[in-house]
Design a protein around this motif. Structure first.
Motif, PDB file in Angstrom:
ATOM      1  N   MET A   9       0.840  -1.231  -0.029  1.00 46.52           N
ATOM      2  CA  MET A   9      -0.120   0.073  -0.102  1.00 46.52           C
ATOM      3  C   MET A   9       0.972   1.181   0.060  1.00 46.52           C
ATOM      4  SD  MET A   9      -3.104   1.002  -0.043  1.00 46.52           S
ATOM      5  CE  MET A   9      -4.181  -0.073   0.633  1.00 46.52           C
ATOM      6  N   ALA A  10       1.841   1.318   0.691  1.00 45.83           N
ATOM      7  CA  ALA A  10       2.803   2.385   0.921  1.00 45.83           C
ATOM      8  C   ALA A  10       3.534   2.569  -0.321  1.00 45.83           C
ATOM      9  CB  ALA A  10       3.965   2.223   1.872  1.00 45.83           C
ATOM     10  N   ALA A  11       3.862   1.477  -1.011  1.00 45.29           N
ATOM     11  CA  ALA A  11       4.615   1.620  -2.455  1.00 45.29           C
ATOM     12  C   ALA A  11       3.567   2.160  -3.429  1.00 45.29           C
ATOM     13  CB  ALA A  11       5.046   0.148  -3.034  1.00 45.29           C
ATOM     14  N   LEU A  12       2.315   1.851  -3.499  1.00 44.72           N
ATOM     15  CA  LEU A  12       1.534   2.426  -4.658  1.00 44.72           C
ATOM     16  C   LEU A  12       1.446   3.788  -4.394  1.00 44.72           C
ATOM     17  CD1 LEU A  12      -1.513  -0.207  -4.083  1.00 44.72           C
ATOM     18  CD2 LEU A  12      -0.274   0.498  -6.305  1.00 44.72           C
ATOM     19  N   HIS A  13       1.609   4.411  -3.353  1.00 47.48           N
ATOM     20  CA  HIS A  13       1.489   6.038  -3.550  1.00 47.48           C
ATOM     21  C   HIS A  13       2.622   6.868  -4.173  1.00 47.48           C
ATOM     22  CE1 HIS A  13      -1.132   6.203  -0.238  1.00 47.48           C
ATOM     23  NE2 HIS A  13      -0.500   5.521   0.529  1.00 47.48           N
ATOM     24  N   ASP A  14       3.882   6.162  -4.320  1.00 43.88           N
ATOM     25  CA  ASP A  14       4.760   6.527  -5.061  1.00 43.88           C
ATOM     26  C   ASP A  14       5.295   5.649  -6.586  1.00 43.88           C
ATOM     27  OD1 ASP A  14       5.215   8.836  -3.636  1.00 43.88           O
ATOM     28  OD2 ASP A  14       6.310   7.444  -2.164  1.00 43.88           O
ATOM     29  N   ALA A  15       4.349   4.735  -6.825  1.00 45.33           N
ATOM     30  CA  ALA A  15       4.766   3.836  -7.874  1.00 45.33           C
ATOM     31  C   ALA A  15       4.457   4.306  -9.219  1.00 45.33           C
ATOM     32  CB  ALA A  15       3.966   2.576  -7.699  1.00 45.33           C
ATOM     33  N   PRO A  16       5.438   4.076  -9.987  1.00 43.81           N
ATOM     34  CA  PRO A  16       5.388   4.745 -11.740  1.00 43.81           C
ATOM     35  C   PRO A  16       3.898   4.067 -12.187  1.00 43.81           C
ATOM     36  CG  PRO A  16       7.699   4.066 -11.166  1.00 43.81           C
ATOM     37  CD  PRO A  16       6.670   3.652  -9.972  1.00 43.81           C
ATOM     38  N   ALA A  17       3.334   4.514 -13.172  1.00 42.73           N
ATOM     39  CA  ALA A  17       2.027   3.860 -13.564  1.00 42.73           C
ATOM     40  C   ALA A  17       2.437   2.332 -14.009  1.00 42.73           C
ATOM     41  CB  ALA A  17       1.718   4.800 -14.728  1.00 42.73           C
ATOM     42  N   ALA A  18       3.623   2.134 -14.795  1.00 48.11           N
ATOM     43  CA  ALA A  18       3.885   0.832 -15.200  1.00 48.11           C
ATOM     44  C   ALA A  18       4.056  -0.257 -14.154  1.00 48.11           C
ATOM     45  CB  ALA A  18       5.206   0.948 -15.979  1.00 48.11           C
ATOM     46  N   GLU A  19       4.128   0.115 -12.902  1.00 48.54           N
ATOM     47  CA  GLU A  19       4.166  -0.726 -11.690  1.00 48.54           C
ATOM     48  C   GLU A  19       2.864  -0.769 -10.860  1.00 48.54           C
ATOM     49  OE1 GLU A  19       6.924  -2.469 -11.521  1.00 48.54           O
ATOM     50  OE2 GLU A  19       8.119  -1.423 -13.086  1.00 48.54           O
ATOM     51  N   VAL A  20       1.938   0.107 -11.160  1.00 47.84           N
ATOM     52  CA  VAL A  20       0.702  -0.095 -10.346  1.00 47.84           C
ATOM     53  C   VAL A  20       0.045  -1.319 -10.396  1.00 47.84           C
ATOM     54  CG1 VAL A  20      -1.518   1.185 -10.082  1.00 47.84           C
ATOM     55  CG2 VAL A  20       0.437   2.559 -10.289  1.00 47.84           C
ATOM     56  N   ALA A  21      -0.301  -1.806 -11.615  1.00 46.48           N
ATOM     57  CA  ALA A  21      -1.283  -3.024 -11.671  1.00 46.48           C
ATOM     58  C   ALA A  21      -0.540  -4.193 -10.966  1.00 46.48           C
ATOM     59  CB  ALA A  21      -1.327  -3.333 -13.156  1.00 46.48           C
ATOM     60  N   ARG A  22       0.716  -4.288 -10.985  1.00 49.89           N
ATOM     61  CA  ARG A  22       1.577  -5.408 -10.344  1.00 49.89           C
ATOM     62  C   ARG A  22       1.280  -5.276  -8.956  1.00 49.89           C
ATOM     63  NH1 ARG A  22       5.540  -4.162 -13.870  1.00 49.89           N
ATOM     64  NH2 ARG A  22       5.725  -5.409 -15.752  1.00 49.89           N
ATOM     65  N   LEU A  23       1.445  -3.975  -8.316  1.00 52.78           N
ATOM     66  CA  LEU A  23       1.252  -3.894  -6.951  1.00 52.78           C
ATOM     67  C   LEU A  23      -0.147  -4.056  -6.591  1.00 52.78           C
ATOM     68  CD1 LEU A  23       3.528  -0.759  -6.657  1.00 52.78           C
ATOM     69  CD2 LEU A  23       4.050  -2.836  -5.545  1.00 52.78           C
ATOM     70  N   ARG A  24      -0.965  -3.650  -7.158  1.00 53.92           N
ATOM     71  CA  ARG A  24      -2.349  -3.980  -7.033  1.00 53.92           C
ATOM     72  C   ARG A  24      -2.874  -5.434  -6.704  1.00 53.92           C
ATOM     73  NH1 ARG A  24      -5.044   0.311  -6.092  1.00 53.92           N
ATOM     74  NH2 ARG A  24      -4.811   2.398  -6.976  1.00 53.92           N
ATOM     75  N   VAL A  25      -2.154  -5.994  -7.876  1.00 57.79           N
ATOM     76  CA  VAL A  25      -2.498  -7.571  -7.604  1.00 57.79           C
ATOM     77  C   VAL A  25      -1.974  -8.314  -6.535  1.00 57.79           C
ATOM     78  CG1 VAL A  25      -1.873  -9.752  -8.841  1.00 57.79           C
ATOM     79  CG2 VAL A  25      -2.668  -7.650 -10.106  1.00 57.79           C
ATOM     80  N   GLN A  26      -0.548  -7.710  -6.180  1.00 59.00           N
ATOM     81  CA  GLN A  26      -0.006  -8.448  -4.969  1.00 59.00           C
ATOM     82  C   GLN A  26      -0.851  -7.785  -3.646  1.00 59.00           C
ATOM     83  OE1 GLN A  26       4.333  -7.354  -6.112  1.00 59.00           O
ATOM     84  NE2 GLN A  26       4.365  -9.544  -4.797  1.00 59.00           N
ATOM     85  N   LEU A  27      -1.216  -6.619  -3.696  1.00 58.88           N
ATOM     86  CA  LEU A  27      -2.001  -6.255  -2.439  1.00 58.88           C
ATOM     87  C   LEU A  27      -3.203  -6.821  -2.276  1.00 58.88           C
ATOM     88  CD1 LEU A  27      -2.301  -4.069  -0.242  1.00 58.88           C
ATOM     89  CD2 LEU A  27      -3.422  -2.656  -1.796  1.00 58.88           C
ATOM     90  N   GLY A  28      -3.859  -7.370  -3.735  1.00 58.44           N
ATOM     91  CA  GLY A  28      -4.941  -8.050  -3.584  1.00 58.44           C
ATOM     92  C   GLY A  28      -4.885  -9.351  -2.950  1.00 58.44           C
ATOM     93  N   ILE A  29      -3.613 -10.198  -3.359  1.00 56.04           N
ATOM     94  CA  ILE A  29      -3.500 -11.417  -2.878  1.00 56.04           C
ATOM     95  C   ILE A  29      -3.066 -11.383  -1.496  1.00 56.04           C
ATOM     96  CG2 ILE A  29      -1.417 -13.089  -2.716  1.00 56.04           C
ATOM     97  CD1 ILE A  29      -1.120 -12.561  -5.869  1.00 56.04           C
ATOM     98  N   ALA A  30      -2.482 -10.366  -0.813  1.00 56.67           N
ATOM     99  CA  ALA A  30      -2.183 -10.214   0.750  1.00 56.67           C
ATOM    100  C   ALA A  30      -3.648 -10.088   1.338  1.00 56.67           C
ATOM    101  CB  ALA A  30      -1.485  -8.811   0.777  1.00 56.67           C
ATOM    102  N   HIS A  31      -4.483  -9.514   0.782  1.00 61.39           N
ATOM    103  CA  HIS A  31      -5.782  -9.275   1.472  1.00 61.39           C
ATOM    104  C   HIS A  31      -6.581 -10.427   1.344  1.00 61.39           C
ATOM    105  CE1 HIS A  31      -6.005  -4.500   0.905  1.00 61.39           C
ATOM    106  NE2 HIS A  31      -5.445  -4.982   2.026  1.00 61.39           N
ATOM    107  N   LEU A  32      -6.337 -11.319   0.138  1.00 61.91           N
ATOM    108  CA  LEU A  32      -6.875 -12.820   0.419  1.00 61.91           C
ATOM    109  C   LEU A  32      -6.352 -13.348   1.496  1.00 61.91           C
ATOM    110  CD1 LEU A  32      -7.176 -13.671  -3.535  1.00 61.91           C
ATOM    111  CD2 LEU A  32      -9.016 -13.309  -1.971  1.00 61.91           C
ATOM    112  N   GLU A  33      -4.987 -13.386   1.782  1.00 62.63           N
ATOM    113  CA  GLU A  33      -4.372 -14.104   2.694  1.00 62.63           C
ATOM    114  C   GLU A  33      -5.054 -13.678   4.053  1.00 62.63           C
ATOM    115  OE1 GLU A  33      -2.399 -16.781   3.078  1.00 62.63           O
ATOM    116  OE2 GLU A  33      -2.076 -16.831   0.689  1.00 62.63           O
ATOM    117  N   LEU A  34      -4.972 -12.254   4.094  1.00 67.15           N
ATOM    118  CA  LEU A  34      -5.740 -11.965   5.375  1.00 67.15           C
ATOM    119  C   LEU A  34      -7.251 -12.181   5.636  1.00 67.15           C
ATOM    120  CD1 LEU A  34      -4.362  -8.122   5.414  1.00 67.15           C
ATOM    121  CD2 LEU A  34      -3.867  -9.759   7.173  1.00 67.15           C
TER     122      LEU A  34
END
Length: 265
Positions: A175-200
């Motif tokens: 979530m912290a990384a998403l604030h400053d991430a370049p546009a090309a990296e946002v989708a990957r970060l969001r997918v991983q964040l979703g995976i983390a939320h699934l684990e939670l």
């Protein structure tokens, strides 16, 4: 052979020769520049020579040229040379030499190469199963100030934290990384964040199953857990959760679970 440009510096002429495919001529110019201890372009020429020689398939020559650049102590070209050495050692599966070269990059004090070096050191730490060191290096890479490499480091750190059973911390990092991430990296970060939320979510559902004393709520938790686990590649665990509910001593709970499972049919 590319004709010389009278207005171009020897370095620029060598670059154009290399880009035109005349590696031998480029190497000749760069070798001469790199051999001059007092030359102002020695470090840059040596790095260029290392690249050209590697393209020619001369790994040892390339390594020797990179060491010349490194020996100059030039912060930028010395760091480039150390990166060249480290990447070559990694390709050759020489982890200790690679680690020394990545550490040399850090020692050069060029901030633009810190994240790359930290990622390299993290990669080597994972290879030797030192996950604590890998986590430390990845956190340092995240904080190094390189947007693209920092986002990549956050992704790898998220994976590592999930592997260690820390989905909440992984979610915080991502979530912290998403604030400053370049546009090309946002989708990957969001997918991983979703995976983390699934684990939670799985952890919360499992806790609800353990703590619940009301059949409807417990059955809902069992269903949600069993339907979420396959999304994480844990279909066998999902089957065990269904089985637990269907065979529960509380007949009201077991019947509620059966009704929820039958909805699939």
């Amino acid at each position: 052979m590319t004709p010389p440009d009278v207005d171009a510096s020897p370095l620029e002429h060598a670059r154009r020769l290399a880009e035109g495919g005349d590696l031998d001529a480029a190497a000749a110019i760069l070798s001469e520049l790199a051999a001059d201890p007092a030359g102002p372009d020695r470090a840059q020429a040596a790095v260029g020579l290392a690249v050209v020689l590697e393209q020619r398939g001369d790994a040892e020559g390339a390594r020797a040229a990179a060491r010349v650049a490194l020996s100059t102590g030039h912060p930028e070209y010395g760091a480039q040379a150390a990166c060249h050495l480290a990447q070559g050692f990694e390709r050759e599966d020489r982890p200790e030499q690679a680690r020394g070269a990545w550490q040399a990059v850090l020692g050069m004090g060029a901030p633009e190469y810190v994240a790359l070096a930290r990622l390299g050191l993290a990669r080597l730490a994972v290879q030797r199963d030192d996950l604590e060191a890998a986590e430390e290096e990845l956190r340092a890479a995240v904080g190094a100030g390189d947007p693209h490499l920092g986002a990549r480091a956050a992704q790898q750190l998220g994976d590592l934290l999930l592997l260690q059973g820390e989905p909440g911390e992984a979610a915080d990092v991502l979530m912290a990384a998403l604030h400053d991430a370049p546009a090309a990296e946002v989708a990957r970060l969001r997918v991983q964040l979703g995976i983390a939320h699934l684990e939670l979510a799985c952890a919360e559902f499992a806790g609800a199953v353990e703590d619940g004393d009301e059949p409807g709520t417990s059955a809902l938790a069992i269903e949600l857990l069993a339907r979420t686990l396959p999304l994480r590649g844990r279909a066998d665990d999902a089957e065990r959760v269904w089985s637990y509910g269907l065979n529960h001593a509380d007949q009201a709970l077991a019947e509620e679970v059966r009704l929820r499972l039958d909805r699939d049919g």
